[in-house]
Design a protein around this motif. Structure first.
Motif, short mmCIF file in Angstrom:
data_model
loop_
_atom_site.label_atom_id
_atom_site.label_comp_id
_atom_site.label_asym_id
_atom_site.label_seq_id
_atom_site.Cartn_x
_atom_site.Cartn_y
_atom_site.Cartn_z
N ALA A 287 0.83 -1.21 0.00
CA ALA A 287 0.00 0.00 0.00
C ALA A 287 0.86 1.26 0.00
O ALA A 287 0.42 2.31 -0.48
CB ALA A 287 -0.91 0.00 1.23
N TYR B 35 0.03 5.06 -1.35
CA TYR B 35 -0.35 6.10 -0.39
C TYR B 35 0.83 6.79 0.29
O TYR B 35 0.66 7.84 0.91
CB TYR B 35 -1.25 5.49 0.69
N TYR C 228 -4.91 6.32 3.16
CA TYR C 228 -5.43 4.96 3.00
C TYR C 228 -6.87 4.88 3.52
O TYR C 228 -7.76 4.34 2.85
CB TYR C 228 -4.53 3.98 3.76
N TYR D 156 -8.07 -1.62 6.81
CA TYR D 156 -6.68 -1.40 7.27
C TYR D 156 -6.11 -2.67 7.89
O TYR D 156 -4.95 -3.01 7.69
CB TYR D 156 -6.67 -0.25 8.28
#
Length: 208
Positions: free
Chosen positions: A144, A148, A166, A183
């Motif tokens: 990720a 991000y 995120y 998450y």
């Protein structure tokens, strides 16, 4: 007003013509004036003196950007530098900073734990930095950070805004619970983050 003065002077001259002393005349006029004032006041002919309205206290201002105020627990537990970063990211990305701080607490105790991946490298799942964002392509945590992150994932000034981006991308402004689940795929994790977020927000200004 001129007419009233003229009438009083006329009365004064009339009484003087009767041979009364000046002091007696003045006393009579004083009694007459007081009586006239009282009668006028009883009849409502005299307006009461205007009184200034009591000053209103200004209403307390809501927290800037709708963000909760840090509780005493937040100020005690979160390092000052981290608290500033959480609050700045919350205001910038319009999500509760207390939720970001709760993630930081669960993931790394605000960067204080000495576990693999927090200060350098990655952990067994491929997560990096104080917010434990996936940073290894093909790992369980994914990468990720490539989407991000900006800068180094181990730098709190870069990791906290990345976590905020995120969450926003996963719908945090509409449904924060689901963004937290994205998450970390655990409803127990979501419950723990929410519990900490409430603890970090001052009463009356927190996220429920």
């Amino acid at each position: 007003m001129i007419l009233a003065v003229w009438l009083l002077s006329l009365s004064f001259r009339f009484l003087a013509a009767l041979g009364l002393r000046r002091s007696v005349i003045l006393a009579c006029l004083l009694v007459l004036a007081v009586t006239a004032y009282g009668v006028a006041q009883d009849l409502g002919l005299l307006e009461p003196p205007a009184q200034a309205a009591p000053a209103r206290r200004p209403a307390p201002k809501p927290p800037a950007g709708g963000q909760p105020t840090p509780s005493r627990a937040a100020v005690t537990d979160i390092p000052a530098g981290y608290l500033r970063l959480y609050r700045r990211a919350g205001a910038t990305y319009r999500i509760p900073w207390s939720a970001l701080a709760a993630i930081g607490k669960v993931e790394s105790d605000h960067g204080r734990v000495r576990l693999p991946g927090v200060r350098s490298g990655s952990n067994w799942a491929g997560a990096c930095g104080p917010m434990q964002i996936g940073c290894v392509p093909g790992s369980k945590a994914g990468n990720a950070w490539a989407r991000y992150g900006r800068g180094r994932p181990h730098d709190s000034a870069a990791a906290i805004p990345a976590a905020a981006r995120y969450l926003v991308d996963h719908g945090a402004r509409r449904n924060l619970d689901r963004a937290l689940f994205a998450y970390n795929h655990s409803w127990a994790y979501v419950a723990r983050v929410k519990q900490l977020a409430r603890r970090y927000a001052a009463p009356g200004g927190g996220w429920r």
